[in-house]
Design a protein around this motif. Structure first.
Motif, mmCIF file in Angstrom:
data_model
loop_
_atom_site.group_PDB
_atom_site.id
_atom_site.type_symbol
_atom_site.label_atom_id
_atom_site.label_comp_id
_atom_site.label_asym_id
_atom_site.label_seq_id
_atom_site.Cartn_x
_atom_site.Cartn_y
_atom_site.Cartn_z
ATOM 1 N N SER A 75 0.832 -1.204 0.000
ATOM 2 C CA SER A 75 0.000 0.000 0.000
ATOM 3 C C SER A 75 0.869 1.257 0.000
ATOM 4 C CB SER A 75 -0.908 -0.018 1.237
ATOM 5 O OG SER A 75 -1.762 1.097 1.230
ATOM 6 N N ARG A 76 0.556 2.197 -0.909
ATOM 7 C CA ARG A 76 1.303 3.449 -1.017
ATOM 8 C C ARG A 76 0.343 4.625 -0.987
ATOM 9 N NH1 ARG A 76 4.497 0.279 -0.056
ATOM 10 N NH2 ARG A 76 6.458 -0.270 -1.066
ATOM 11 N N TYR A 77 0.853 5.730 -0.475
ATOM 12 C CA TYR A 77 0.024 6.946 -0.455
ATOM 13 C C TYR A 77 0.011 7.574 -1.840
ATOM 14 C CZ TYR A 77 -1.474 11.705 0.398
ATOM 15 O OH TYR A 77 -2.135 12.900 0.336
ATOM 16 N N VAL A 78 -1.184 7.864 -2.343
ATOM 17 C CA VAL A 78 -1.333 8.573 -3.612
ATOM 18 C C VAL A 78 -2.240 9.776 -3.332
ATOM 19 C CG1 VAL A 78 -2.126 8.456 -6.001
ATOM 20 C CG2 VAL A 78 -1.163 6.422 -4.918
ATOM 21 N N VAL A 79 -1.763 10.970 -3.730
ATOM 22 C CA VAL A 79 -2.528 12.194 -3.442
ATOM 23 C C VAL A 79 -3.947 12.082 -3.981
ATOM 24 C CG1 VAL A 79 -2.660 14.692 -3.799
ATOM 25 C CG2 VAL A 79 -0.437 13.602 -3.479
ATOM 26 N N GLY A 80 -4.914 12.309 -3.113
ATOM 27 C CA GLY A 80 -6.314 12.326 -3.525
ATOM 28 C C GLY A 80 -6.933 10.964 -3.787
ATOM 29 N N ALA A 81 -6.135 9.898 -3.647
ATOM 30 C CA ALA A 81 -6.679 8.576 -3.965
ATOM 31 C C ALA A 81 -6.289 7.547 -2.905
ATOM 32 C CB ALA A 81 -6.185 8.127 -5.348
ATOM 33 N N THR A 82 -6.203 8.016 -1.659
ATOM 34 C CA THR A 82 -5.801 7.110 -0.583
ATOM 35 C C THR A 82 -6.920 7.003 0.443
ATOM 36 O OG1 THR A 82 -3.501 7.761 -0.914
ATOM 37 C CG2 THR A 82 -4.027 6.646 1.142
ATOM 38 N N GLY A 83 -7.396 5.802 0.639
ATOM 39 C CA GLY A 83 -8.476 5.578 1.596
ATOM 40 C C GLY A 83 -7.930 5.456 3.016
ATOM 41 N N PRO A 84 -8.840 5.444 3.998
ATOM 42 C CA PRO A 84 -8.407 5.350 5.398
ATOM 43 C C PRO A 84 -7.666 4.049 5.712
ATOM 44 C CG PRO A 84 -10.828 5.269 5.204
ATOM 45 C CD PRO A 84 -10.294 5.606 3.854
ATOM 46 N N GLY A 85 -7.906 3.013 4.920
ATOM 47 C CA GLY A 85 -7.263 1.723 5.167
ATOM 48 C C GLY A 85 -5.741 1.820 5.158
ATOM 49 N N HIS A 86 -5.211 2.669 4.261
ATOM 50 C CA HIS A 86 -3.759 2.839 4.148
ATOM 51 C C HIS A 86 -3.185 3.371 5.458
ATOM 52 C CE1 HIS A 86 0.135 3.888 2.387
ATOM 53 N NE2 HIS A 86 -0.005 5.085 2.953
ATOM 54 N N PHE A 87 -3.840 4.414 5.977
ATOM 55 C CA PHE A 87 -3.354 5.057 7.206
ATOM 56 C C PHE A 87 -3.552 4.143 8.417
ATOM 57 C CE2 PHE A 87 -4.861 8.606 4.426
ATOM 58 C CZ PHE A 87 -3.604 9.080 4.083
ATOM 59 N N ASP A 88 -4.694 3.447 8.456
ATOM 60 C CA ASP A 88 -4.977 2.535 9.568
ATOM 61 C C ASP A 88 -3.917 1.441 9.654
ATOM 62 O OD1 ASP A 88 -7.213 3.982 10.089
ATOM 63 O OD2 ASP A 88 -8.634 2.562 9.201
ATOM 64 N N GLU A 89 -3.526 0.934 8.471
ATOM 65 C CA GLU A 89 -2.559 -0.164 8.442
ATOM 66 C C GLU A 89 -1.222 0.290 9.041
ATOM 67 O OE1 GLU A 89 -1.135 -1.333 4.545
ATOM 68 O OE2 GLU A 89 -0.799 -3.405 5.201
ATOM 69 N N ILE A 90 -0.783 1.492 8.644
ATOM 70 C CA ILE A 90 0.498 1.997 9.149
ATOM 71 C C ILE A 90 0.401 2.283 10.650
ATOM 72 C CG2 ILE A 90 2.223 3.849 8.975
ATOM 73 C CD1 ILE A 90 1.383 4.200 6.037
ATOM 74 N N ALA A 91 -0.685 2.957 11.043
ATOM 75 C CA ALA A 91 -0.842 3.305 12.462
ATOM 76 C C ALA A 91 -0.851 2.034 13.324
ATOM 77 C CB ALA A 91 -2.126 4.106 12.667
ATOM 78 N N LYS A 92 -1.561 1.018 12.836
ATOM 79 C CA LYS A 92 -1.668 -0.235 13.587
ATOM 80 C C LYS A 92 -0.300 -0.919 13.711
ATOM 81 C CE LYS A 92 -4.809 -4.091 13.678
ATOM 82 N NZ LYS A 92 -5.600 -4.948 12.805
ATOM 83 N N ALA A 93 0.462 -0.868 12.624
ATOM 84 C CA ALA A 93 1.759 -1.558 12.620
ATOM 85 C C ALA A 93 2.796 -0.834 13.475
ATOM 86 C CB ALA A 93 2.264 -1.689 11.176
ATOM 87 N N LEU A 94 2.733 0.488 13.511
ATOM 88 C CA LEU A 94 3.808 1.236 14.181
ATOM 89 C C LEU A 94 3.466 1.720 15.593
ATOM 90 C CD1 LEU A 94 5.234 3.466 11.281
ATOM 91 C CD2 LEU A 94 6.061 1.237 12.074
ATOM 92 N N ASP A 95 2.201 2.031 15.841
ATOM 93 C CA ASP A 95 1.821 2.610 17.133
ATOM 94 C C ASP A 95 2.242 1.681 18.279
ATOM 95 O OD1 ASP A 95 0.764 4.512 18.842
ATOM 96 O OD2 ASP A 95 -1.287 3.752 18.713
ATOM 97 N N GLY A 96 2.989 2.235 19.232
ATOM 98 C CA GLY A 96 3.408 1.448 20.384
ATOM 99 C C GLY A 96 4.721 0.702 20.208
#
Lengths: 206, 139
Positions: B99-120
């Protein structure tokens, strides 16, 4: 649920708190045009409404601040949003803003053989060129600031803050270019950009 | 060599290589709570965007490192992090995900995945490369 609208003085004070993210009452007074003793009373009221908190001696906006500002701006600035002159000038601002961000990065970093390294400010000719570009970009905000000040005189505070920062830089106080802890050109520009978007009810793009 | 968990744009080259537990900040209240906790210096801060302007107080109060999931080094946050000399990696993506960030075409799933993997997670930032910033496991 829609947040309740604020009166103009409360809006002006809360707006500055939200733009600065963290500020002392004197700074809020200077940027909002509201007198210091009034700012203190308004801040106490905003705190009681749960819109600001005091942490580490500064005032910060809570999560409820943004919705309250949004609702209030929609009412206060309906005429600004319908003004074709403002709309035309704002379209031009987007281009100027992109140039500004690039210029600010050029102040912080120089290109050496395709690699960006920190500007050590030893090359005064380079620095002078960047400063002169910044002066021109700030000057290009003039018509938009004037058009906004016709609707709400508080926008007239921005040209005065810009002038003070630009004059300071020209006198050699280079921290007034981009220091986050001074009323620097970058800080003022950033606050104006966010203020503009809120006034117009638009989202931030960059 | 430590496992590279994520990579992104390195905002500026620095020998500083802060370590800390990643803390995901989603709203101004998270920043206020963190400042009030007095534990700001223990965390690498993770935010969604380069336009996440509520992070400014944390930077001025001495944040040690920042990771964003979108935004460019030329943005406001990039400019601020250089001013404060706070190591900052922008538009980070997980090395173990496509999953990669694309301007204007990135759903919340992308951010959730990163936050879940890194938080803590306990991590170290490597910002010595002039282009790529790396988030290394430091468990």
């Amino acid at each position: 649920m829609t947040a309740p609208a604020l009166d103009k003085t409360r809006y002006d004070v809360l707006n500055v708190v939200a733009l600065k993210k963290m500020a002392a009452p004197q700074v809020i007074a200077a940027a909002s045009g509201v007198a210091v003793r009034d700012v203190e009373a308004v801040l106490a009221d905003l705190a009681a409404r749960g819109l600001v908190v005091v942490a580490a001696g500064s005032v910060l906006p809570t999560d409820d601040a943004e919705p309250a500002l949004r609702t209030t701006a929609a009412g206060h600035y309906a005429a600004v949003r319908d003004d074709p002159l403002v709309a035309q000038l704002v379209d031009r601002f987007e281009t100027v803003n992109a140039q500004f961000l690039t210029t600010m990065s050029a102040w912080q970093q120089v290109d050496v053989g395709g690699r960006k390294v920190a500007n050590d400010h030893s090359d005064s000719a380079y620095d002078d060129k960047v400063i002169s570009r910044l002066d021109k970009l700030v000057a290009r905000l003039g018509p938009l600031l004037d058009a906004l000040a016709d609707h709400d005189p508080r926008f007239g505070i921005y040209p005065r803050r810009f002038a003070a920062a630009v004059d300071g830089v020209d006198e050699g106080r280079h921290e007034l270019v981009s220091s986050p802890t001074a009323d620097s050109i970058h800080n003022i520009w950033f606050e104006f950009h966010e203020d503009l978007l809120r006034t117009l009810g638009r989202e931030r793009a960059a | 060599m430590a496992e590279v968990l994520a990579e992104g744009y390195n905002v500026f080259d620095t020998g500083k290589s802060p370590t800390g537990t990643v803390k995901y900040l989603s709203a101004p209240a998270d920043v206020i709570e963190l400042i009030q906790s007095g534990r700001l210096g223990e965390h690498i801060l993770l935010v969604q965007g380069g336009t996440t302007t509520f992070l400014a107080p944390a930077l001025s109060m001495g944040a040690i490192g920042v990771i964003t999931m979108s935004g460019a080094p030329e943005s406001h946050l990039g400019i601020l992090s250089r001013e404060f000399q706070t190591p900052c990696i922008m538009t980070a993506h997980l090395t173990g995900s496509d999953s990669r960030y694309v301007v204007g075409a990135t759903g919340p799933g992308h951010f959730d995945e990163i936050a879940k993997a890194l938080d803590g997670r306990k991590v170290r930032l490597d910002c010595s490369d002039h282009e790529v910033g790396r988030v290394l496991a430091d468990d």
